[in-house]
Design an enzyme around this catalytic site. Structure first.
Site, PDB file in Angstrom:
ATOM      1  N   HIS A   1      -0.233  -1.094 -10.031  1.00  0.00           N
ATOM      2  CA  HIS A   1      -0.254   0.359  -9.985  1.00  0.00           C
ATOM      3  C   HIS A   1       0.207   0.948 -11.322  1.00  0.00           C
ATOM      4  CE1 HIS A   1      -0.005  -0.790  -5.701  1.00  0.00           C
ATOM      5  NE2 HIS A   1      -0.761   0.280  -5.522  1.00  0.00           N
TER       6      HIS A   1
ATOM      7  N   ASP B   1       4.783  -3.895 -10.689  1.00  0.00           N
ATOM      8  CA  ASP B   1       3.966  -4.806  -9.887  1.00  0.00           C
ATOM      9  C   ASP B   1       2.682  -5.221 -10.608  1.00  0.00           C
ATOM     10  OD1 ASP B   1       2.327  -2.575  -9.713  1.00  0.00           O
ATOM     11  OD2 ASP B   1       2.273  -2.520  -7.519  1.00  0.00           O
TER      12      ASP B   1
ATOM     13  N   SER C   1      -3.013   4.692  -2.817  1.00  0.00           N
ATOM     14  CA  SER C   1      -1.735   4.693  -3.512  1.00  0.00           C
ATOM     15  C   SER C   1      -1.803   5.341  -4.887  1.00  0.00           C
ATOM     16  CB  SER C   1      -1.218   3.255  -3.646  1.00  0.00           C
ATOM     17  OG  SER C   1      -2.188   2.427  -4.272  1.00  0.00           O
TER      18      SER C   1
END
Length: 306
Positions: free
Chosen positions: A239, A236, A74
């Protein structure tokens, strides 16, 4: 801090398929399972939208485009940003086009949640782009999924060799420091930091031996993330934000430029005044794991490879 002896042992285990060493250790996971569950609930409780698609042509200059592939997890895909222009792939493609004075064709095969084991499938899709240079960022999910370090590094080496045999230059952003993630509390944070640095050091040694370059992303870049988590981490808390990805891209871009040979003659000669040095790879790997943004690549000194 990871010792040079430990880095050599980890790299040897990866090279020869030995060792039953997991990234955190069974005892640590057993004792801290509840804490990990709480941290995961905090992170996944704030889901983000999927990463935007940044693929396309960057730069307005004439000439045949350079093919640039971004693979990994990611952090490579740009999870947490809203527009394609904010992804690391787009930032780096635009930077390469500016320096090369050529268009850059970006192909992103990175996937949210990917582990090193997923690189083989990603590269199968990337081969159609005939990449000139590839960026791989991977490792964090290997730690959270308890992948054996030796297996993680072996799979990364397979990917790097596959790309190099196809004539593609390779830059690997090593495992970020999971000890900077705020929802992860001590003592799990300390174990995560130790595991991250062990993996980053082993990745560095193995990738350089396979013909690639590494850039230490450390704490997904250094003390800035510790000092300004609200700015550099996304909602979050795991990230990076768009500003965080910009920090990472700024650290990686010089290595991509160097890998493609775009520097002026002499620019890549080690310069002590800017902190460059020539070290045994085991020592360099340890130093890189502890200093975010550090590049490790093979060097020739006095006609000898170092």
């Amino acid at each position: 801090m990871v010792s040079a002896r430990t880095a050599r042992r980890l790299a040897a285990a990866a090279a020869y398929g030995g060792g039953g060493l997991s990234l955190l250790g069974a005892a640590g996971y057993g004792l801290l399972r509840l804490q990990a569950k709480l941290a995961r609930r905090t992170i996944t409780g704030r889901p983000l939208g999927g990463p935007p698609d940044p693929d396309g042509l960057y730069g307005s200059d004439d000439g045949p485009p350079l093919s640039f592939v971004v693979a990994g997890d990611s952090a490579a895909a740009g999870y947490g940003v809203e527009t394609p222009e904010e992804t690391p792939g787009a930032l780096l493609a635009a930077g390469l086009a500016e320096v090369a004075h050529r268009p850059v064709a970006l192909t992103t095969v990175a996937q949210v949640g990917a582990q090193t084991a997923d690189l083989a499938g990603q590269l199968h899709r990337a081969e159609a782009a005939a990449p000139d240079v590839a960026l791989i960022i991977v490792g964090g999910n290997d730690i959270t999924h308890q992948v054996k370090l030796s297996e993680s590094v072996r799979l990364l080496v397979d990917a790097v060799r596959r790309l190099r045999e196809a004539g593609c230059q390779v830059v690997v952003g090593t495992c970020p420091d999971l000890g900077t993630i705020r929802p992860i509390r001590p003592p799990l944070r300390w174990l995560a930091r130790r595991a991250s640095r062990q993996l980053a050091a082993a990745q560095t040694m193995a990738v350089v031996a396979a013909g690639g370059r590494t850039v230490s992303l450390g704490s997904i870049l250094g003390p800035e993330f510790e000092a300004a988590p609200g700015e550099l981490f996304s909602e979050d808390q795991f990230h990076p934000s768009s500003a965080g990805y910009a920090h990472a891209a700024a650290a990686v871009l010089p290595s991509l430029i160097g890998a493609l040979g775009l520097w002026a003659p002499g620019d890549e000669i080690p310069e002590p005044v800017r902190g460059d040095s020539v070290l045994p790879v085991s020592i360099a790997a340890v130093a890189a794991a502890d200093h975010a943004g550090t590049e490790v690549a093979a060097a020739t000194v006095g006609g000898r490879a170092r």
